[in-house]
Design an enzyme around this catalytic site. Structure first.
Site, PDB file in Angstrom:
ATOM      1  N   CYS A  31       0.846  -1.209   0.000  1.00 20.24           N
ATOM      2  CA  CYS A  31       0.000   0.000   0.000  1.00 20.24           C
ATOM      3  C   CYS A  31       0.878   1.255   0.000  1.00 20.24           C
ATOM      4  O   CYS A  31       1.530   1.553   0.996  1.00 20.24           O
ATOM      5  CB  CYS A  31      -0.905  -0.056   1.229  1.00 20.24           C
ATOM      6  SG  CYS A  31      -1.766   1.472   1.612  1.00 20.24           S
ATOM      7  N   CYS A  34       0.128   3.764   2.704  1.00 16.95           N
ATOM      8  CA  CYS A  34       0.608   3.246   3.991  1.00 16.95           C
ATOM      9  C   CYS A  34       2.097   3.534   4.151  1.00 16.95           C
ATOM     10  O   CYS A  34       2.548   3.964   5.217  1.00 16.95           O
ATOM     11  CB  CYS A  34       0.376   1.737   4.090  1.00 16.95           C
ATOM     12  SG  CYS A  34      -1.348   1.233   4.031  1.00 16.95           S
TER      13      CYS A  34
END
Length: 102
Positions: A31, A34
């Site tokens: 991600c 993230c």
């Protein structure tokens, strides 16, 4: 204080039974948002010793992600006294994440 990686086996002790307020970052290695948030999470951990900061890899800990309603990541959850009190999703400022505890 370093960010603590927690699992389904350690979540109860490290988050729910913590005497400190806890911020949990639900994330995944693939991600990009993230990964963008990682320096912010590290900074929160270093600058706020009264707060415990933890990370949960949703790929490895799907049961925890499901239990706390994680539908999108990054997902940030604030815990006090064993209860989730607030959450937010997506790239956030340090202040926004800290405000989850208020």
């Amino acid at each position: 204080m370093a960010v603590l990686e927690v699992t389904n086996n350690t979540f109860q002790k490290e988050v729910l039974e913590s005497s400190k307020s806890v911020i949990v970052d639900f994330w995944a290695s693939w991600c990009n948002p993230c990964r963008m948030m990682s320096p912010t999470i590290e900074k929160i951990s270093e600058d706020n010793p009264a707060i415990k900061v933890c990370k949960v890899n949703v790929d490895n800990e799907n049961e925890l992600a499901t239990k706390y309603g994680v539908m999108s990541i990054p997902f940030f959850a604030a815990f006090k006294n064993g209860q989730m009190i607030n959450s937010c999703v997506g790239v956030q400022s340090e202040d926004t994440i800290l405000d989850l505890l208020n």
